[in-house]
Design a protein around this motif. Sequence first.
Motif, short mmCIF file in Angstrom:
data_model
loop_
_atom_site.label_atom_id
_atom_site.label_comp_id
_atom_site.label_asym_id
_atom_site.label_seq_id
_atom_site.Cartn_x
_atom_site.Cartn_y
_atom_site.Cartn_z
N TYR A 162 0.82 -1.22 -0.12
CA TYR A 162 -0.15 0.20 -0.07
C TYR A 162 0.87 1.20 -0.07
N HIS A 204 -4.77 2.71 -5.01
CA HIS A 204 -5.70 1.64 -5.76
C HIS A 204 -5.61 0.34 -5.23
N ARG A 205 -4.47 -0.01 -4.61
CA ARG A 205 -4.59 -1.20 -4.23
C ARG A 205 -5.20 -1.29 -2.64
N HIS A 206 -5.13 -0.30 -1.99
CA HIS A 206 -5.86 -0.13 -0.81
C HIS A 206 -7.38 0.03 -0.98
N LYS A 207 -7.81 0.72 -1.97
CA LYS A 207 -9.12 0.86 -2.47
C LYS A 207 -9.79 -0.53 -2.84
N LYS A 208 -8.61 -1.18 -3.50
CA LYS A 208 -9.34 -2.70 -3.80
C LYS A 208 -9.54 -3.69 -2.58
N ASP A 209 -8.44 -3.48 -1.72
CA ASP A 209 -8.35 -4.43 -0.57
C ASP A 209 -8.92 -4.29 0.54
N TRP A 227 -18.87 -1.72 3.64
CA TRP A 227 -19.43 -1.95 2.19
C TRP A 227 -20.54 -1.08 1.71
N ASN A 234 -20.22 6.01 -3.82
CA ASN A 234 -20.15 5.77 -5.14
C ASN A 234 -21.28 6.37 -6.04
#
Length: 243
Positions: A162, A204-209, A227, A234
């Motif tokens: 991250y 982006h990795r943080h947003k995904k995980d 969630w 969004n």
Amino acid sequence: MQYPKISIITVVRNGEKDLESAIKSVVSQSYAHIEYIILDGLSTDGTLDIIRKYEHGIALWKSEADRGIFDAMNKGLDLATGDWVFFLGCDDVLASPTIIEEVVAEMTDADGIYYGNTYLKKSNQIYTGKVSRWNIALRNISHQAIFYPRSIYKQKKYNLDYKLTADHVYNVELYSRFAAHFVYMPKLISIYNDLGMSSVNIDHRHKKDIIGIVYDNLGSAVGSYYWLRVKVSNFKNSLKGGK
């Protein structure tokens, strides 16, 4: 009476514009037992001249290549010898000359993870207040406002997957195991430049995980709540984009 040592770490690269203010806010502290460490990532501007100017107040400094801010911060954790460690950004400052002394006065648990507030300059607001299992998923504790004990920082490092928000993952994982040791102090610890890299860019990795990280560490109820909040956010953003 034994006074705890506080390690303060500043990571910098090409920070000549703001670094001197950060350093001054540390070396002017009323509390004497501070270990100040500066890690420079091979700056090409006047950063090193500023560091040398204040060498008398710096316990250790290095200038070497790193793989990003959290790699440099991990190096700082390895070098630190304090009872607690604290990170101050190169473009941030401590809130007052007595704040470390004030914080130390509240440090009664050797394993306590003490945190307070920071002032966001651009947003003109105080951040973040007391965290809970429900809100730490949504808002991180600023690393300019949290003190990690030796029992934590010598055992746990930042996840370099991250690039910008490894500190959020770090805090969520800690909270899942040591919630009882998180101690909120209603104090202004620092003044934070929220125009910094992690404030204006997306990891982006943080947003995904992060949803999975929240589920795994804070439970299914908090994960489901997070969630839902993400989906609502969004949706609202999509409506704004459609205007």
